[in-house]
Design an enzyme around this catalytic site. Structure first.
Site, PDB file in Angstrom:
ATOM      1  N   ASN A   4      -1.560  -2.358   1.099  1.00  0.00           N
ATOM      2  CA  ASN A   4       0.010  -3.156  -0.243  1.00  0.00           C
ATOM      3  C   ASN A   4       1.094  -3.687   0.960  1.00  0.00           C
ATOM      4  O   ASN A   4       1.500  -3.955   1.629  1.00  0.00           O
ATOM      5  CB  ASN A   4       0.439  -1.566   0.303  1.00  0.00           C
ATOM      6  CG  ASN A   4       0.051  -0.462  -0.892  1.00  0.00           C
ATOM      7  OD1 ASN A   4      -0.764  -1.467  -1.652  1.00  0.00           O
ATOM      8  ND2 ASN A   4       0.529   0.561  -1.001  1.00  0.00           N
ATOM      9  N   GLU A  56      -5.337  -6.829  -5.856  1.00  0.00           N
ATOM     10  CA  GLU A  56      -5.378  -5.321  -7.325  1.00  0.00           C
ATOM     11  C   GLU A  56      -5.051  -6.262  -8.249  1.00  0.00           C
ATOM     12  O   GLU A  56      -3.687  -6.250  -8.979  1.00  0.00           O
ATOM     13  CB  GLU A  56      -4.645  -4.522  -6.683  1.00  0.00           C
ATOM     14  CG  GLU A  56      -4.779  -3.179  -7.106  1.00  0.00           C
ATOM     15  CD  GLU A  56      -5.969  -2.315  -7.258  1.00  0.00           C
ATOM     16  OE1 GLU A  56      -6.026  -1.974  -8.231  1.00  0.00           O
ATOM     17  OE2 GLU A  56      -6.498  -2.244  -5.490  1.00  0.00           O
TER      18      GLU A  56
END
Length: 757
Positions: free
Chosen positions: A307, A385
């Site tokens: 992330n 992603e």
């Protein structure tokens, strides 16, 4: 004595800074406030306050700064570009995780004065030698202690100084030192007298004792005596003669006369050497790029971020381009981009289904282009992603091609389907896309992609704590997902696939296929089939990532994953703590390039190594180093930072040594605590450890403030690979919780390493 000297004070840019300027501090499009900034007389501290804030003010040191960016080179300044022209704007970039300071000057000339002046001061701070650094430190203390700014320091100011310096001292002894330094008997110390006072205060008896052991006359180390010290204590062997000569030339103060003849080293020169980087615990030859970079990618541990776009937590945190910049500057070589459909056809990046803010995909790719290879020239893996529609996936592909151009590796290096992955050396300056792909490298198939799932879908399947009795929407929707041909074609060496077990991978998997594992699944596989996992990781890349329950962006212990050979062990770089200390420790070697070669017993496809039973594998493995004993003589500490900033507060430090590696090697031990002395505590205690798999061991030195009523407070730490330790008398230069240097805080240790017999 002014360590900055007249030259830098006379510079016109520095004069503008010392005179002071009103600069606009900008936090957002709506928060823009005037602050008065000026450079203090020490030439190192920048002071600022609001015109209306009474006596309140803030300061920071030039040593806290990493760089100055000119113009609209931050998200905040870009957002106000129409209001303020680029020639008025600049950004001060801090080390570590501290946020940037965005400023707007009143004129281009004033902006240039601050931009060039701060750059000059940063350069000076970074290029100071040990003597200049010490002079600066002394000057800083004098400046802090001289409360009435009269250029002198009386005894009352000295007593306050001792508290500030984290030292508890009997008042009679303090007065004795003060009187000895006050040679003019004026009742106050000027700067030259203060230097003498400081020298008495910082006298290192423990260093003097080591010096005496090798000095025949007690005054100096002759060349042969220094050579003997280097050979016996520092374990330098044949090179000690040449090195002794070099150390005298480098560290002996010129005023002693020894430097001219190269014949001897004084106590001052000896102490300066021990406190330098050469005298540190980290092997100098391992700091630069020293490893073989021509092996397949799967043979390396790769510094990896999870992330990457987040600066804070995963529910409400800010998504920011700065997060990518910070990770890449730390040598991170695998960054994650969480892509979602934007409302106007422009893909966005954020943590889906949360309140985290959004940034544009194209801006992330532009940032990647600018910063990917500043810290390291070796390849960056861009982990996608993908939650976008086919249409916006195509837009993503267009941005990747247009912005990255030749940086993006879109073809096979030699036109042949590989039997093993290419090497970091072959992929220098290249960005690899990790994403789903239609078919393999061998052929094209129907555009419907059925066997690949995203990491988050994998998480839904694998995290037991997140499972429910009913099928989740993710499971139901994973059967068929449309894939853009344009995006698929950009994936070459990192095709994301679902993991179907080690047996299936052994017989069917391709070297360019990569699977992602949640931390819980990776730990389960490591425990149940450690050797299979190690073998799998010799051929293919695997990526591990934190549990979805870690909404606070906390981290798991990466050592568990490295011990089975996982290469891409993704961590939340934005979160300081033990786990990032271990990551920084592992990747501190090899030029901080983000790649560390795995031990040779983890690169052989037929290896029988298992982290749970390393000794069993040792019997059938020819690659092992001998198990070793690590003896840490913890001698003393120097100028540890205060934990509690209350005036009378002084730390009670202890040192803990922690070993992280295979389960058999996990261990920790600590010294007793020293009451009321953070300035020069002396322990003289020895801690012993047995290391069975030294190639996988990390050693962490932690200093804490002992508290019998509650949890100890963190003071500083330093982590490094066992294989990078320099034996002998060494200084450990401590780092903050954020991983940044806190000079001159250090530990003085005596390290010995011996093979088990």
């Amino acid at each position: 004595m002014d360590p900055e000297g007249s030259r830098i004070q006379d510079d016109p840019y520095i004069q503008v800074m010392m005179a002071g300027s009103t600069l606009r501090k900008v936090k957002s499009r709506s928060w823009k406030k005037n602050r008065y900034f000026r450079l203090l007389e020490d030439g190192l501290t920048i002071w600022y306050k609001s015109r209306w804030a009474g006596r309140g003010h803030s300061t920071f040191s030039v040593t806290d700064l990493e760089a100055v960016r000119e113009g609209h080179q931050s998200e905040v300044l870009l957002s106000i570009a129409e209001e303020f022209p680029a020639e008025l704007c600049f950004t001060l970039v801090f080390h570590g995780r501290q946020g940037n300071l965005d400023l707007v000057a009143e004129s281009p000339d004033e902006a240039q004065a601050w931009i060039q002046g701060v750059r000059m001061l940063i350069h000076k701070a970074q290029t100071m030698d040990e003597k200049e650094r010490l002079d600066q430190w002394v000057w800083d203390w004098f400046h802090k202690a001289d409360k009435n700014k009269d250029g002198k320091m009386n005894f009352k100011e000295v007593k306050k100084l001792l508290k500030m310096m984290n030292v508890e001292m009997n008042e009679d002894h303090a007065l004795h030192l003060f009187t000895m330094a006050d040679k003019s008997e004026s009742g106050s110390l000027e700067i030259e007298q203060f230097v003498f006072f400081y020298k008495m205060l910082t006298q290192r008896d423990e260093v003097w004792k080591v010096f005496q052991d090798y000095s025949e006359d007690g005054e100096k180390l002759m060349l042969e005596e220094l050579q003997s010290f280097l050979s016996v204590e520092q374990h330098e062997g044949e090179q000690s003669a040449q090195h002794a000569q070099e150390l005298i030339e480098r560290y002996e103060p010129s005023e002693t006369g020894n430097k001219v003849t190269h014949c001897a080293m004084s106590l001052d020169g000896f102490q300066m050497y021990l406190c330098s980087q050469e005298g540190s615990i980290f092997k100098p030859e391992h700091q630069d790029l020293y490893q073989d970079m021509s092996q397949p990618l799967s043979h390396y541990f790769i510094s990896s971020s999870h992330n990457t776009y987040l600066l804070e937590d995963q529910l409400r945190g800010q998504s920011s381009l700065e997060a990518y910049i910070q990770a890449l500057k730390r040598g991170c070589r695998c960054v994650e981009v969480d892509c979602w459909d934007g409302y106007d056809g422009d893909p966005v990046v954020y943590h889906g289904h949360t309140l985290t803010s959004k940034i544009l995909f194209k801006d992330v790719i532009s940032t990647l282009k600018e910063y990917a290879f500043r810290a390291s020239e070796f390849p960056v893996i861009l982990s996608i992603e993908n939650h976008c529609s086919v249409e916006q996936q195509t837009v993503m592909a267009q941005y990747l091609r247009q912005i990255l151009g030749d940086m993006l590796q879109t073809t096979l290096l030699d036109g042949q389907v590989p039997q093993q992955l290419p090497s970091p050396q072959e992929l220098k300056g290249k960005i690899l896309l990790k994403a789903k792909k239609i078919g393999g490298l061998e052929e094209y198939v129907d555009e419907t992609c059925t066997d690949e799932v995203s990491d988050e879908e994998e998480m839904a399947n694998c995290d037991a704590e997140m499972a429910s009795t009913e099928d989740s929407p993710e499971k139901k929707s994973k059967a068929k997902s449309k894939m853009s041909r344009e995006l698929s074609d950009l994936v070459v060496y990192c095709k994301s696939v679902h993991f179907d077990g080690f047996e299936h991978a052994h017989s069917h998997a391709k070297c360019y296929e990569i699977s992602s594992f949640s931390e819980s699944k990776a730990k389960k596989l490591a425990k149940e089939a450690g050797t299979d996992f190690v073998q799998y990781n010799t051929r293919q890349l695997s990526r591990t990532y934190p549990s979805g329950l870690r909404t606070d962006s906390s981290n798991y212990n990466p050592q568990d994953m490295w011990s089975v050979g996982c290469q891409i062990v993704a961590l939340n770089f934005q979160t300081a703590g033990l786990e990032m200390d271990l990551n920084d420790g592992l990747f501190r070697q090899n030029g901080c390039c983000g790649y560390v070669i795995k031990p040779n017993f983890m690169r052989d496809g037929n290896t029988q190594f298992s982290p749970d039973k390393p000794e069993d594998s040792m019997k059938i493995c020819l690659f092992y180093l001998q198990c070793g004993n690590l003896r840490c003589g913890v001698i003393s500490g120097q100028q540890l930072p205060k934990v509690n900033q209350k005036e009378g507060s002084i730390v009670d430090p202890l040192v803990r040594v922690e070993i992280y590696g295979v389960p058999q090697d996990q261990a920790k031990d600590e010294t007793s605590h020293i009451n009321n002395n953070g300035f020069n505590p002396v322990w003289n205690e020895t801690l012993d450890f047995t290391i069975h798999t030294p190639e996988l061991a990390l050693v962490c030195f932690v200093v804490e403030d002992h508290d019998k009523a509650s949890r100890n407070d963190f003071i500083g730490q330093y982590t490094l690979p066992f294989m990078c330790i320099q034996p002998g008398y060494r200084h450990i230069h401590l780092l903050s919780k954020d991983g940044t240097a806190i000079p001159p805080s250090s530990l003085f240790v005596n390290i010995s390493i011996s093979e088990l017999t």
